[in-house]
Design an enzyme around this catalytic site. Structure first.
Site, PDB file in Angstrom:
ATOM      1  N   MET A 133      38.320  18.227  13.636  1.00 48.82           N
ATOM      2  CA  MET A 133      37.188  18.993  14.133  1.00 48.82           C
ATOM      3  C   MET A 133      37.496  20.481  14.210  1.00 48.82           C
ATOM      4  O   MET A 133      36.687  21.334  13.816  1.00 48.82           O
ATOM      5  CB  MET A 133      36.781  18.477  15.515  1.00 48.82           C
ATOM      6  CG  MET A 133      35.610  19.202  16.140  1.00 48.82           C
ATOM      7  SD  MET A 133      34.063  18.873  15.288  1.00 48.82           S
ATOM      8  CE  MET A 133      33.669  17.262  15.948  1.00 48.82           C
ATOM      9  N   ARG A 137      35.647  23.444  12.314  1.00 50.13           N
ATOM     10  CA  ARG A 137      34.970  24.554  12.987  1.00 50.13           C
ATOM     11  C   ARG A 137      35.317  25.888  12.340  1.00 50.13           C
ATOM     12  O   ARG A 137      34.439  26.734  12.134  1.00 50.13           O
ATOM     13  CB  ARG A 137      35.312  24.541  14.478  1.00 50.13           C
ATOM     14  CG  ARG A 137      34.596  23.426  15.212  1.00 50.13           C
ATOM     15  CD  ARG A 137      35.005  23.280  16.655  1.00 50.13           C
ATOM     16  NE  ARG A 137      34.129  22.304  17.314  1.00 50.13           N
ATOM     17  CZ  ARG A 137      34.294  21.842  18.547  1.00 50.13           C
ATOM     18  NH1 ARG A 137      35.318  22.262  19.272  1.00 50.13           N
ATOM     19  NH2 ARG A 137      33.447  20.956  19.059  1.00 50.13           N
ATOM     20  N   TYR A 278      26.259  22.722  13.243  1.00 48.46           N
ATOM     21  CA  TYR A 278      27.415  21.970  12.751  1.00 48.46           C
ATOM     22  C   TYR A 278      28.579  21.933  13.740  1.00 48.46           C
ATOM     23  O   TYR A 278      28.883  22.922  14.402  1.00 48.46           O
ATOM     24  CB  TYR A 278      27.963  22.645  11.492  1.00 48.46           C
ATOM     25  CG  TYR A 278      27.446  22.164  10.160  1.00 48.46           C
ATOM     26  CD1 TYR A 278      26.939  20.894   9.964  1.00 48.46           C
ATOM     27  CD2 TYR A 278      27.522  23.015   9.057  1.00 48.46           C
ATOM     28  CE1 TYR A 278      26.498  20.487   8.716  1.00 48.46           C
ATOM     29  CE2 TYR A 278      27.092  22.615   7.802  1.00 48.46           C
ATOM     30  CZ  TYR A 278      26.584  21.343   7.639  1.00 48.46           C
ATOM     31  OH  TYR A 278      26.160  20.953   6.411  1.00 48.46           O
ATOM     32  N   GLU A 279      29.294  20.800  13.755  1.00 45.65           N
ATOM     33  CA  GLU A 279      30.600  20.664  14.417  1.00 45.65           C
ATOM     34  C   GLU A 279      30.607  21.149  15.859  1.00 45.65           C
ATOM     35  O   GLU A 279      31.526  21.811  16.316  1.00 45.65           O
ATOM     36  CB  GLU A 279      31.679  21.418  13.620  1.00 45.65           C
ATOM     37  CG  GLU A 279      31.725  21.115  12.139  1.00 45.65           C
ATOM     38  CD  GLU A 279      31.914  19.641  11.836  1.00 45.65           C
ATOM     39  OE1 GLU A 279      32.271  18.866  12.750  1.00 45.65           O
ATOM     40  OE2 GLU A 279      31.685  19.234  10.679  1.00 45.65           O
ATOM     41  N   GLY A 280      29.562  20.801  16.597  1.00 42.84           N
ATOM     42  CA  GLY A 280      29.402  21.296  17.959  1.00 42.84           C
ATOM     43  C   GLY A 280      28.582  22.563  17.939  1.00 42.84           C
ATOM     44  O   GLY A 280      28.979  23.562  17.342  1.00 42.84           O
TER      45      GLY A 280
END
Length: 434
Positions: A133, A137, A278-280
């Site tokens: 992750m 990011r 995206y991605e949080g």
């Protein structure tokens, strides 16, 4: 990398996908995952899914999540492909943009359960997933920089080619390229400067990650790891935010033609809009920055970071170059704002957590302006030492423009951090939201 489920989104505490152990050491997995990029396609012989799921005896919450490997086709002992696994594409998702990157809903267990294998230890799946992750990011931040750069280059080419309006020196019977208009130049220079700042932040983040892994000195590895952790949410949030902003400004440079599909400017805007999600989401990045990264190592990491920024500013001041304009003064004020808001937020985390969270997104942007401005100033100092070419002067001009037009926004962002929580509380917000 499959986390998200329809009912839970980013809140993985309520993930429902289950994994039942089997006598042969494998697991039967059942559940539904959404937003899975290329989750089903015929482009390769097999697809390997990395899936988060819960074991029957798992603890509640995020501490009870395990990671599993699930192939599309099971593999025979001799390495050949065997039967189709019980994982199926339920539907393609129709999106605002990035139509060249299809995502889908995947169902596991429609016929009794997909066969999978545990990766690592039970209940440590989220820890393992964050290894990927955090890389992702930074990757999204870089993706944002790339999208923004493409939007800028298209807008620049259009502004040079499009004739409209006149300046004082334009003959009466002619029009001038729109790049000659001050407001168009303002947009283009702002686009260029934001891209450069985001690129510099991502580059420093990547350098810190490399040093954290490969530096020979253990002290350097430790400090670089802390710096990489501090910069990751900034790389992701600022890189993706400026992707949307620059793509939008690109549409504006094109004028009415920007809203027409043939120019391609609208596609940049649509494609960029997913990156802050995206991605949080970037709100999650800001919360991570304030609640985890800011107080890490008892505040020593942020203190060392601010000291490093001040050192660069002193070098800019000592250079005493008229071409730098007010770069040193603007950057110094911004780092003062960063230090003041950092102290305030650290205090609020202990006494009024909601107030700290309300100001987190403003703080993340303030942080990016200060860091990006100083990193560009380092590039300007390097350009000053490197020679007298147009390229070196361009680096200096972009750094100065960012310092004199974007960096001063930290003053307003500081006050937003301090006061935004007041109108979000109780009766204030209820009167608005109903």
């Amino acid at each position: 990398m499959q986390l998200t489920e329809p009912h839970a989104g980013s809140d993985l505490r309520f993930m429902k996908t289950r994994a039942e152990p089997q006598p042969d050491g494998s697991y039967r997995i059942s559940g539904t995952k959404i937003f899975i990029t290329y989750g089903e396609h015929p482009l390769t012989e097999n697809i390997v899914h990395i899936v988060l799921a819960r074991l029957p005896d798992a603890p509640e919450g995020t501490k009870g999540i395990s990671m599993f490997l699930i192939p599309k086709f099971l593999v025979n002992d001799d390495g050949s492909l065997g039967a189709r696994n019980d994982v199926n594409c339920a539907k393609l998702e129709h999106k605002l943009g990035i139509h060249g990157s299809p995502t889908c809903v995947l169902n596991y267990g429609d016929k009794g359960g997909a066969t999978g294998w545990l990766i690592g230890e039970p209940n440590k799946g989220l820890f393992y997933m964050f290894t990927m992750m955090n890389q992702a990011r930074l990757g999204v931040g870089v993706q944002g920089v790339g999208l923004a750069e493409h939007a800028f280059q298209d807008a620049l080419a259009y502004a040079r080619d499009r004739n409209q309006g006149a300046r004082e020196d334009t003959p009466p019977s002619q029009m001038t390229p729109i790049i000659n208009h001050p407001d168009v130049r303002r947009m283009l220079m702002g686009m260029k400067a934001k891209i450069a700042a985001a690129r510099a932040i991502c580059a420093m983040n990547a350098l810190a990650l490399d040093l954290a892994q490969y530096a020979g000195d253990e002290n350097v590895r430790k400090t670089s790891e802390a710096l990489a952790a501090l910069l990751t949410p900034i790389s992701k949030a600022y890189g993706s935010d400026i992707a949307v902003e620059v793509a939008s400004e690109g549409v504006q440079v094109h004028g009415g033609m920007g809203f027409i599909e043939e120019t391609g400017a609208a596609q940049h805007y649509r494609d960029a809009r997913i990156t802050p999600i995206y991605e949080g989401t970037n709100g999650i990045q800001a919360v991570d920055l304030v609640t985890r990264k800011l107080p890490s190592h008892d505040g020593e990491t942020i203190a060392a970071f601010i000291a490093d920024l001040r050192n660069t500013i002193e070098n800019v001041r000592a250079a005493n170059q008229p071409v730098f304009g007010t770069m040193a003064e603007r950057l110094s004020a911004a780092v003062d704002d960063l230090e003041e808001t950092s102290r305030w937020l650290l205090g609020k985390l202990a006494s009024d957590r909601d107030a700290a969270l309300a100001g987190a997104t403003f703080y993340a942007r303030l942080f990016a302006h200060a860091a990006g401005g100083v990193y560009l100033a380092r590039g300007a100092l390097s350009a000053l030492r490197s020679g007298d070419s147009d390229e070196h002067h361009a680096h200096i001009t972009v750094a100065r423009h960012f310092a004199e037009t974007q960096v001063p926004l930290t003053a307003g962002l500081k006050h937003a951090v301090f006061s935004s929580h007041e109108t979000l509380r109780g009766d204030f917000a209820e009167r608005v939201f109903g």
